[in-house]
Scaffold this motif. Structure first.
Motif, PDB file in Angstrom:
ATOM      1  N   PRO A 125      -3.368  -9.385  -6.735  1.00  0.00           N
ATOM      2  CA  PRO A 125      -2.719 -10.599  -6.225  1.00  0.00           C
ATOM      3  C   PRO A 125      -1.886 -11.360  -7.254  1.00  0.00           C
ATOM      4  O   PRO A 125      -0.822 -11.861  -6.935  1.00  0.00           O
ATOM      5  N   ARG A 126      -2.327 -11.431  -8.476  1.00  0.00           N
ATOM      6  CA  ARG A 126      -1.594 -12.208  -9.487  1.00  0.00           C
ATOM      7  C   ARG A 126      -0.332 -11.510  -9.985  1.00  0.00           C
ATOM      8  O   ARG A 126       0.541 -12.148 -10.556  1.00  0.00           O
ATOM      9  N   THR A 127      -0.227 -10.216  -9.786  1.00  0.00           N
ATOM     10  CA  THR A 127       0.902  -9.470 -10.358  1.00  0.00           C
ATOM     11  C   THR A 127       1.822  -8.849  -9.318  1.00  0.00           C
ATOM     12  O   THR A 127       2.833  -8.260  -9.687  1.00  0.00           O
ATOM     13  N   VAL A 128       1.495  -8.981  -8.048  1.00  0.00           N
ATOM     14  CA  VAL A 128       2.237  -8.250  -7.017  1.00  0.00           C
ATOM     15  C   VAL A 128       3.734  -8.567  -7.021  1.00  0.00           C
ATOM     16  O   VAL A 128       4.559  -7.665  -6.921  1.00  0.00           O
ATOM     17  N   GLY A 129       4.096  -9.822  -7.140  1.00  0.00           N
ATOM     18  CA  GLY A 129       5.513 -10.184  -7.119  1.00  0.00           C
ATOM     19  C   GLY A 129       6.279  -9.601  -8.291  1.00  0.00           C
ATOM     20  O   GLY A 129       7.370  -9.043  -8.132  1.00  0.00           O
ATOM     21  N   PHE A 130       5.681  -9.718  -9.480  1.00  0.00           N
ATOM     22  CA  PHE A 130       6.337  -9.180 -10.673  1.00  0.00           C
ATOM     23  C   PHE A 130       6.371  -7.653 -10.650  1.00  0.00           C
ATOM     24  O   PHE A 130       7.340  -7.043 -11.111  1.00  0.00           O
ATOM     25  N   ALA A 131       5.333  -7.028 -10.093  1.00  0.00           N
ATOM     26  CA  ALA A 131       5.339  -5.565  -9.945  1.00  0.00           C
ATOM     27  C   ALA A 131       6.459  -5.140  -9.000  1.00  0.00           C
ATOM     28  O   ALA A 131       7.144  -4.142  -9.254  1.00  0.00           O
ATOM     29  N   GLY A 132       6.648  -5.889  -7.923  1.00  0.00           N
ATOM     30  CA  GLY A 132       7.750  -5.598  -7.007  1.00  0.00           C
ATOM     31  C   GLY A 132       9.098  -5.685  -7.705  1.00  0.00           C
ATOM     32  O   GLY A 132       9.965  -4.823  -7.525  1.00  0.00           O
ATOM     33  N   LEU A 133       9.276  -6.718  -8.522  1.00  0.00           N
ATOM     34  CA  LEU A 133      10.530  -6.856  -9.281  1.00  0.00           C
ATOM     35  C   LEU A 133      10.722  -5.707 -10.264  1.00  0.00           C
ATOM     36  O   LEU A 133      11.817  -5.141 -10.368  1.00  0.00           O
ATOM     37  N   LEU A 134       9.655  -5.373 -10.988  1.00  0.00           N
ATOM     38  CA  LEU A 134       9.721  -4.277 -11.962  1.00  0.00           C
ATOM     39  C   LEU A 134      10.093  -2.960 -11.290  1.00  0.00           C
ATOM     40  O   LEU A 134      10.973  -2.230 -11.763  1.00  0.00           O
TER      41      LEU A 134
ATOM     42  N   VAL B  39       4.917   5.760 -16.815  1.00  0.00           N
ATOM     43  CA  VAL B  39       4.038   4.621 -17.135  1.00  0.00           C
ATOM     44  C   VAL B  39       4.451   3.391 -16.335  1.00  0.00           C
ATOM     45  O   VAL B  39       3.601   2.699 -15.753  1.00  0.00           O
ATOM     46  N   VAL B  40       5.750   3.114 -16.277  1.00  0.00           N
ATOM     47  CA  VAL B  40       6.243   1.961 -15.515  1.00  0.00           C
ATOM     48  C   VAL B  40       5.841   2.092 -14.046  1.00  0.00           C
ATOM     49  O   VAL B  40       5.381   1.123 -13.422  1.00  0.00           O
ATOM     50  N   GLU B  41       5.989   3.289 -13.479  1.00  0.00           N
ATOM     51  CA  GLU B  41       5.658   3.481 -12.071  1.00  0.00           C
ATOM     52  C   GLU B  41       4.163   3.339 -11.809  1.00  0.00           C
ATOM     53  O   GLU B  41       3.760   2.721 -10.814  1.00  0.00           O
ATOM     54  N   VAL B  42       3.334   3.880 -12.669  1.00  0.00           N
ATOM     55  CA  VAL B  42       1.881   3.771 -12.480  1.00  0.00           C
ATOM     56  C   VAL B  42       1.424   2.324 -12.670  1.00  0.00           C
ATOM     57  O   VAL B  42       0.654   1.796 -11.855  1.00  0.00           O
ATOM     58  N   VAL B  43       1.905   1.671 -13.712  1.00  0.00           N
ATOM     59  CA  VAL B  43       1.545   0.266 -13.940  1.00  0.00           C
ATOM     60  C   VAL B  43       2.043  -0.598 -12.778  1.00  0.00           C
ATOM     61  O   VAL B  43       1.322  -1.478 -12.285  1.00  0.00           O
ATOM     62  N   GLY B  44       3.252  -0.344 -12.317  1.00  0.00           N
ATOM     63  CA  GLY B  44       3.790  -1.077 -11.175  1.00  0.00           C
ATOM     64  C   GLY B  44       2.975  -0.853  -9.910  1.00  0.00           C
ATOM     65  O   GLY B  44       2.732  -1.788  -9.143  1.00  0.00           O
ATOM     66  N   ALA B  45       2.548   0.384  -9.689  1.00  0.00           N
ATOM     67  CA  ALA B  45       1.734   0.697  -8.509  1.00  0.00           C
ATOM     68  C   ALA B  45       0.432  -0.085  -8.529  1.00  0.00           C
ATOM     69  O   ALA B  45       0.016  -0.667  -7.514  1.00  0.00           O
ATOM     70  N   VAL B  46      -0.223  -0.129  -9.671  1.00  0.00           N
ATOM     71  CA  VAL B  46      -1.465  -0.902  -9.798  1.00  0.00           C
ATOM     72  C   VAL B  46      -1.168  -2.390  -9.609  1.00  0.00           C
ATOM     73  O   VAL B  46      -1.897  -3.105  -8.913  1.00  0.00           O
ATOM     74  N   GLY B  47      -0.083  -2.852 -10.210  1.00  0.00           N
ATOM     75  CA  GLY B  47       0.308  -4.253 -10.081  1.00  0.00           C
ATOM     76  C   GLY B  47       0.568  -4.686  -8.655  1.00  0.00           C
ATOM     77  O   GLY B  47       0.336  -5.848  -8.294  1.00  0.00           O
TER      78      GLY B  47
ATOM     79  N   ALA C 157       0.836  -1.212   0.000  1.00  0.00           N
ATOM     80  CA  ALA C 157       0.000   0.000   0.000  1.00  0.00           C
ATOM     81  C   ALA C 157       0.865   1.253   0.000  1.00  0.00           C
ATOM     82  O   ALA C 157       0.600   2.205  -0.755  1.00  0.00           O
ATOM     83  N   LEU C 158       1.900   1.269   0.823  1.00  0.00           N
ATOM     84  CA  LEU C 158       2.806   2.407   0.878  1.00  0.00           C
ATOM     85  C   LEU C 158       3.488   2.622  -0.468  1.00  0.00           C
ATOM     86  O   LEU C 158       3.492   3.731  -1.019  1.00  0.00           O
ATOM     87  N   ALA C 159       4.053   1.557  -1.006  1.00  0.00           N
ATOM     88  CA  ALA C 159       4.754   1.670  -2.290  1.00  0.00           C
ATOM     89  C   ALA C 159       3.796   2.059  -3.405  1.00  0.00           C
ATOM     90  O   ALA C 159       4.139   2.895  -4.256  1.00  0.00           O
ATOM     91  N   ALA C 160       2.606   1.486  -3.421  1.00  0.00           N
ATOM     92  CA  ALA C 160       1.635   1.816  -4.470  1.00  0.00           C
ATOM     93  C   ALA C 160       1.292   3.299  -4.427  1.00  0.00           C
ATOM     94  O   ALA C 160       1.240   3.963  -5.472  1.00  0.00           O
ATOM     95  N   ALA C 161       1.081   3.833  -3.232  1.00  0.00           N
ATOM     96  CA  ALA C 161       0.754   5.259  -3.106  1.00  0.00           C
ATOM     97  C   ALA C 161       1.906   6.130  -3.596  1.00  0.00           C
ATOM     98  O   ALA C 161       1.699   7.090  -4.355  1.00  0.00           O
ATOM     99  N   VAL C 162       3.121   5.792  -3.197  1.00  0.00           N
ATOM    100  CA  VAL C 162       4.284   6.594  -3.585  1.00  0.00           C
ATOM    101  C   VAL C 162       4.534   6.508  -5.093  1.00  0.00           C
ATOM    102  O   VAL C 162       4.743   7.523  -5.765  1.00  0.00           O
ATOM    103  N   PHE C 163       4.498   5.283  -5.646  1.00  0.00           N
ATOM    104  CA  PHE C 163       4.762   5.127  -7.077  1.00  0.00           C
ATOM    105  C   PHE C 163       3.645   5.721  -7.916  1.00  0.00           C
ATOM    106  O   PHE C 163       3.913   6.261  -8.999  1.00  0.00           O
ATOM    107  N   LEU C 164       2.413   5.657  -7.446  1.00  0.00           N
ATOM    108  CA  LEU C 164       1.314   6.281  -8.183  1.00  0.00           C
ATOM    109  C   LEU C 164       1.494   7.798  -8.209  1.00  0.00           C
ATOM    110  O   LEU C 164       1.332   8.433  -9.257  1.00  0.00           O
TER     111      LEU C 164
END
Length: 137
Positions: free
Chosen positions: A75-84, A63-71, A24-31
């Motif tokens: 649940p299905r994308t969280v790990g890959f979003a973290g890596l990205l 775009v990478v940061e916004v897509v990563g924040a949503v990811g 949640a913290l990372a998603a808010a910051v990256f968004l």
């Protein structure tokens, strides 16, 4: 009772709380950061001018940061979003150290948070990669 691989891949107890908090913290910051880049906030335009590659790099990074924040919230994308996002922040740290100067600490902190999310989701990442490899045979 038979547990599926998706159940085994999910963090439990304290790890689940830590994972959701970091996500949640990372998603808010990256968004916010990605949105600022996409909105061409003058400070972001100036930073990317100093990088010297062009403003297209600001847009791609946004775009990478916004897509990563949503990811991070799916649940299905969280790990890959973290890596990205961890890879994105590794580049940001390098840019601060070797190109534009300034403190790399904020990017380093975000790198550690994103990498922690990916680490907590490592079983899910491994399951997804195994499933992908299995579907190719």
């Amino acid at each position: 009772m038979n547990t599926s691989s998706s159940t085994a891949a999910a963090p439990r107890g304290t790890a689940r709380f830590v994972s959701w908090t970091l996500r949640a913290l990372a998603a808010a910051v990256f968004l916010a950061a990605g949105g600022a880049k996409l909105a061409a906030v003058p400070a972001m335009v100036a930073v990317f001018d100093r990088i010297g590659i062009g403003q297209w790099f600001r847009v791609v990074t946004g775009v990478v940061e916004v897509v990563g924040a949503v990811g991070l919230l799916l649940p299905r994308t969280v790990g890959f979003a973290g890596l990205l996002l961890a890879a994105t922040m590794a580049v940001a740290v390098s840019v601060h150290l070797f190109v534009i100067g300034g403190s790399p600490v904020p990017a380093l902190i975000l790198l550690l948070i994103a990498a922690s999310v990916a680490w907590l989701q490592r079983a899910g990442i491994a399951d997804a990669l195994r499933a992908l490899r299995g579907s190719r045979t």
